[in-house]
Scaffold this motif. Sequence first.
Motif, PDB file in Angstrom:
ATOM      1  N   LEU A 192       0.804  -1.153  -0.046  1.00 15.61           N
ATOM      2  CA  LEU A 192       0.050   0.059  -0.045  1.00 15.61           C
ATOM      3  C   LEU A 192       0.836   1.255   0.106  1.00 15.61           C
ATOM      4  O   LEU A 192       0.676   2.306  -0.778  1.00 15.61           O
ATOM      5  CB  LEU A 192      -0.970   0.068   1.073  1.00 15.61           C
ATOM      6  N   TRP A 193       1.946   1.408   0.890  1.00 18.28           N
ATOM      7  CA  TRP A 193       3.003   2.232   0.851  1.00 18.28           C
ATOM      8  C   TRP A 193       3.770   2.467  -0.708  1.00 18.28           C
ATOM      9  O   TRP A 193       3.429   3.426  -1.196  1.00 18.28           O
ATOM     10  CB  TRP A 193       3.873   2.417   2.001  1.00 18.28           C
ATOM     11  N   PHE A 194       4.298   1.307  -0.910  1.00 17.74           N
ATOM     12  CA  PHE A 194       4.995   1.399  -2.226  1.00 17.74           C
ATOM     13  C   PHE A 194       4.376   1.773  -3.473  1.00 17.74           C
ATOM     14  O   PHE A 194       4.546   2.321  -4.270  1.00 17.74           O
ATOM     15  CB  PHE A 194       5.728   0.021  -2.192  1.00 17.74           C
ATOM     16  N   TYR A 195       3.352   0.914  -3.671  1.00 17.66           N
ATOM     17  CA  TYR A 195       2.485   1.164  -4.826  1.00 17.66           C
ATOM     18  C   TYR A 195       1.403   2.488  -4.887  1.00 17.66           C
ATOM     19  O   TYR A 195       0.913   2.599  -6.048  1.00 17.66           O
ATOM     20  CB  TYR A 195       1.791  -0.179  -5.371  1.00 17.66           C
ATOM     21  N   TYR A 196       1.044   2.912  -3.739  1.00 18.65           N
ATOM     22  CA  TYR A 196       0.013   3.798  -3.630  1.00 18.65           C
ATOM     23  C   TYR A 196       0.568   5.201  -3.221  1.00 18.65           C
ATOM     24  O   TYR A 196       0.509   6.230  -3.831  1.00 18.65           O
ATOM     25  CB  TYR A 196      -1.327   3.351  -3.134  1.00 18.65           C
ATOM     26  N   PHE A 197       0.706   5.212  -1.744  1.00 22.00           N
ATOM     27  CA  PHE A 197       0.969   6.410  -1.276  1.00 22.00           C
ATOM     28  C   PHE A 197       2.274   7.036  -1.480  1.00 22.00           C
ATOM     29  O   PHE A 197       2.694   8.131  -1.228  1.00 22.00           O
ATOM     30  CB  PHE A 197       1.309   6.077   0.478  1.00 22.00           C
ATOM     31  N   LYS A 198       3.429   6.103  -1.770  1.00 21.34           N
ATOM     32  CA  LYS A 198       4.482   6.553  -2.367  1.00 21.34           C
ATOM     33  C   LYS A 198       4.722   7.611  -3.481  1.00 21.34           C
ATOM     34  O   LYS A 198       5.383   8.437  -3.841  1.00 21.34           O
ATOM     35  CB  LYS A 198       5.425   5.523  -2.593  1.00 21.34           C
ATOM     36  N   ASN A 199       3.546   7.158  -4.261  1.00 29.98           N
ATOM     37  CA  ASN A 199       3.501   8.096  -5.580  1.00 29.98           C
ATOM     38  C   ASN A 199       2.356   9.370  -5.444  1.00 29.98           C
ATOM     39  O   ASN A 199       2.023   9.923  -6.336  1.00 29.98           O
ATOM     40  CB  ASN A 199       2.576   7.285  -6.743  1.00 29.98           C
ATOM     41  N   TYR A 203       1.962  11.754   0.796  1.00 32.28           N
ATOM     42  CA  TYR A 203       1.713  10.393   1.173  1.00 32.28           C
ATOM     43  C   TYR A 203       1.701  10.142   2.712  1.00 32.28           C
ATOM     44  O   TYR A 203       1.047   9.397   3.381  1.00 32.28           O
ATOM     45  CB  TYR A 203       2.275   9.262   0.521  1.00 32.28           C
ATOM     46  N   TRP A 204       2.715  11.018   3.279  1.00 32.79           N
ATOM     47  CA  TRP A 204       2.983  10.666   4.659  1.00 32.79           C
ATOM     48  C   TRP A 204       1.577  11.382   5.538  1.00 32.79           C
ATOM     49  O   TRP A 204       1.250  10.807   6.671  1.00 32.79           O
ATOM     50  CB  TRP A 204       4.164  11.487   5.228  1.00 32.79           C
ATOM     51  N   ASN A 205       0.885  12.557   4.846  1.00 31.77           N
ATOM     52  CA  ASN A 205      -0.033  12.998   5.704  1.00 31.77           C
ATOM     53  C   ASN A 205      -1.460  12.048   5.493  1.00 31.77           C
ATOM     54  O   ASN A 205      -2.102  12.032   6.401  1.00 31.77           O
ATOM     55  CB  ASN A 205      -0.608  14.188   5.080  1.00 31.77           C
ATOM     56  N   GLN A 206      -1.267  11.059   4.696  1.00 33.56           N
ATOM     57  CA  GLN A 206      -2.341  10.199   4.239  1.00 33.56           C
ATOM     58  C   GLN A 206      -1.985   8.805   5.281  1.00 33.56           C
ATOM     59  O   GLN A 206      -2.998   7.947   5.225  1.00 33.56           O
ATOM     60  CB  GLN A 206      -2.740   9.532   2.987  1.00 33.56           C
ATOM     61  N   LEU A 207      -0.935   8.540   5.799  1.00 35.71           N
ATOM     62  CA  LEU A 207      -0.544   7.528   6.604  1.00 35.71           C
ATOM     63  C   LEU A 207      -1.643   6.963   7.617  1.00 35.71           C
ATOM     64  O   LEU A 207      -1.764   5.785   7.620  1.00 35.71           O
ATOM     65  CB  LEU A 207       0.820   7.376   6.976  1.00 35.71           C
ATOM     66  N   PRO A 208      -2.045   7.864   8.533  1.00 37.02           N
ATOM     67  CA  PRO A 208      -3.155   7.510   9.484  1.00 37.02           C
ATOM     68  C   PRO A 208      -4.291   6.789   9.096  1.00 37.02           C
ATOM     69  O   PRO A 208      -4.837   6.030   9.738  1.00 37.02           O
ATOM     70  CB  PRO A 208      -3.287   8.781  10.132  1.00 37.02           C
ATOM     71  N   ASN A 209      -4.514   6.993   7.699  1.00 38.33           N
ATOM     72  CA  ASN A 209      -5.927   6.598   7.192  1.00 38.33           C
ATOM     73  C   ASN A 209      -5.792   5.039   6.929  1.00 38.33           C
ATOM     74  O   ASN A 209      -7.068   4.525   6.897  1.00 38.33           O
ATOM     75  CB  ASN A 209      -6.236   6.991   5.704  1.00 38.33           C
ATOM     76  N   PHE A 210      -4.717   4.326   7.264  1.00 35.54           N
ATOM     77  CA  PHE A 210      -4.851   2.744   6.957  1.00 35.54           C
ATOM     78  C   PHE A 210      -4.087   2.454   8.190  1.00 35.54           C
ATOM     79  O   PHE A 210      -3.387   1.284   8.345  1.00 35.54           O
ATOM     80  CB  PHE A 210      -3.992   2.317   5.620  1.00 35.54           C
ATOM     81  N   PHE A 232      15.406   1.934   0.356  1.00 35.47           N
ATOM     82  CA  PHE A 232      14.091   2.216   0.581  1.00 35.47           C
ATOM     83  C   PHE A 232      14.404   3.755   1.351  1.00 35.47           C
ATOM     84  O   PHE A 232      13.788   4.960   1.215  1.00 35.47           O
ATOM     85  CB  PHE A 232      13.250   1.643   1.484  1.00 35.47           C
ATOM     86  N   PHE A 233      15.490   3.743   2.409  1.00 37.84           N
ATOM     87  CA  PHE A 233      15.774   5.124   2.997  1.00 37.84           C
ATOM     88  C   PHE A 233      17.310   4.934   3.322  1.00 37.84           C
ATOM     89  O   PHE A 233      17.977   3.933   2.980  1.00 37.84           O
ATOM     90  CB  PHE A 233      15.401   4.899   4.399  1.00 37.84           C
ATOM     91  N   THR A 234      17.781   6.107   3.595  1.00 36.92           N
ATOM     92  CA  THR A 234      19.363   6.049   3.904  1.00 36.92           C
ATOM     93  C   THR A 234      19.409   5.353   5.343  1.00 36.92           C
ATOM     94  O   THR A 234      18.354   4.870   5.909  1.00 36.92           O
ATOM     95  CB  THR A 234      19.717   7.364   4.159  1.00 36.92           C
ATOM     96  N   ARG A 391     -13.178  -3.960  -6.123  1.00 36.57           N
ATOM     97  CA  ARG A 391     -12.009  -4.308  -7.306  1.00 36.57           C
ATOM     98  C   ARG A 391     -11.352  -3.086  -7.917  1.00 36.57           C
ATOM     99  O   ARG A 391     -10.136  -3.225  -8.257  1.00 36.57           O
ATOM    100  CB  ARG A 391     -12.712  -5.216  -8.116  1.00 36.57           C
ATOM    101  N   ASN A 392     -11.857  -1.985  -8.230  1.00 34.68           N
ATOM    102  CA  ASN A 392     -11.507  -0.946  -8.894  1.00 34.68           C
ATOM    103  C   ASN A 392     -10.826   0.203  -7.696  1.00 34.68           C
ATOM    104  O   ASN A 392     -10.160   1.268  -8.523  1.00 34.68           O
ATOM    105  CB  ASN A 392     -12.548  -0.139  -9.633  1.00 34.68           C
ATOM    106  N   ASN A 393     -10.633  -0.238  -6.507  1.00 37.65           N
ATOM    107  CA  ASN A 393     -10.069   0.765  -5.710  1.00 37.65           C
ATOM    108  C   ASN A 393      -8.718   0.655  -5.847  1.00 37.65           C
ATOM    109  O   ASN A 393      -7.995  -0.519  -5.683  1.00 37.65           O
ATOM    110  CB  ASN A 393     -10.543   0.334  -4.316  1.00 37.65           C
ATOM    111  N   LEU A 394      -7.812   1.706  -5.947  1.00 39.52           N
ATOM    112  CA  LEU A 394      -6.418   1.788  -5.819  1.00 39.52           C
ATOM    113  C   LEU A 394      -5.658   1.181  -4.688  1.00 39.52           C
ATOM    114  O   LEU A 394      -4.612   0.648  -5.017  1.00 39.52           O
ATOM    115  CB  LEU A 394      -5.932   2.914  -6.594  1.00 39.52           C
ATOM    116  N   LYS A 395      -6.152   1.470  -3.611  1.00 44.38           N
ATOM    117  CA  LYS A 395      -5.585   1.244  -2.314  1.00 44.38           C
ATOM    118  C   LYS A 395      -5.938  -0.440  -2.032  1.00 44.38           C
ATOM    119  O   LYS A 395      -4.633  -1.040  -1.693  1.00 44.38           O
ATOM    120  CB  LYS A 395      -6.140   2.149  -1.009  1.00 44.38           C
TER     121      LYS A 395
END
Length: 472
Positions: A192-199, A203-210, A232-234, A391-395
């Motif tokens: 969910l982070w890599f394929y949706y929120f990262k783009n 996306y960090w502001n949306q993190l609490p939603n899941f 992914f990070f340093t 099915r069509n939900n990107l998340k």
Amino acid sequence: MIISLSKIELSITFELHHSTPLSTRLWTLAKVFLKLSTFGFGGAHATIAMMNDEAVVRRNWLTSEQFTEGLAICELLPGPASTQMGIYIGYLLGGQIGALIAGFCFVIPAFFIVVFLSWVYFEFQEVAQLEAIFLGVSPVVTSIIIAFCWKLGKQAVTNYFAKAIAVCVFFLSLFYQVSLPVQLIGCGLAGLWFYYFKNQINYWNQLPNFSLLSVCLFWQLIPIEILAFFSFFTWEKAQNISLCFRLFFLELSHPILERLLIIIPPTLLIRTTPRAMLTVSTFWGWERIEDFFCPLSWFFLKAGSLVFGGAMVIIPMLKFNLVNQFHWLTTTEFVNGIAIGHLSPGPVTLTAAFVGYKIAGFLGATIATVAVFAPSFIFIMIAAPLLLKLRNNLKVSAFIQGVSPAVVGAIAAASVSLLQVTLSKSTLFESIIAGVISLATLIALLRYKTPTWVLVPCGGIIGLLGTVINNF
């Protein structure tokens, strides 16, 4: 172009309601799915192909587009896709009653076949001929699992992120035996982070939603070295993030566990299995059903609710719990139980009936079967209007993309231990036979696309002939 479920229901229901009485439709549904359950050999894909032939080609119940749409919905859900497709067809043609009739008729005949084969296995497993047959069947089943893992891996492990998830789950399952549902949830959140929120821009502001707590669980599973290695990070940022999540998780863990202890029934927390391996129950299982009703129900409800990708994906969870944790089955019995699931028609998920039979006889088999298929009925009958939107939900799609490579890693880990048991026979000759059968099965599956229902009996015949030759 996606066809809405309401339009499909209106068009089909309108046409059939005025041309065919409901009782006639329900009776036809019962006959069709009883036939599919009795003669539906070859696994989920073969059974789905037979459903397509009955519902689309021969009877014109659905168009090809409607059938494909329904199959895509069922593939999205956890549990056996073939069973869910049958329930879905019944739902469109006969509403809730049609879904019940189609689902029950698809499961019941195969259930009785599995129970009968389970009785034969446990009653006569010391007979030399039966041992010889399963000498050949076990390597076939192990190779079927390996081939499935290979095919699924080619579809699901397509980038470096998916490879990282698959490798992590493989090692966590093989060496640390981390709970599979926890791993799947964590990897789904990573997807969910890599394929949706990262783009997303923020996306960090949306993190609490899941659910921040679920993210914390994920960070408990992935070492910071892996996060840094795959860029992914340093290194410093990975250490800081991991430390923050671990502290946050520790602060929340105690009150959360206290609430769970209140919600979960006490009988589910009691270890009802002895340290020694569980012996075989009597046929009806009256003497054990009281002790094992809750553990059986709870475990197979989880198994039917949390595993995506079809019946074969359930194998790692079954092996970890039934063999390693609960000691309900030996590894040999586990492999042979899967073999019986392949020998019988209908969904391979009916291996649950084999497990339930050993634990608490016919009653245990019934409870395990009802529990493992109950989520499929619930998802289709109650949540059907929401499935197309889901099915069509990107998340949701991103979550599933994270779960898929995790499933590959878990199956690969289970395959290693199963292969070790399959090849470790009492004599060198038997080990050689098992190895040759296993290799030949892999070639037949991957190179020549041979159906599994052909390979399983052939393996049994070769094992029997090999034993006869060895005795001479």
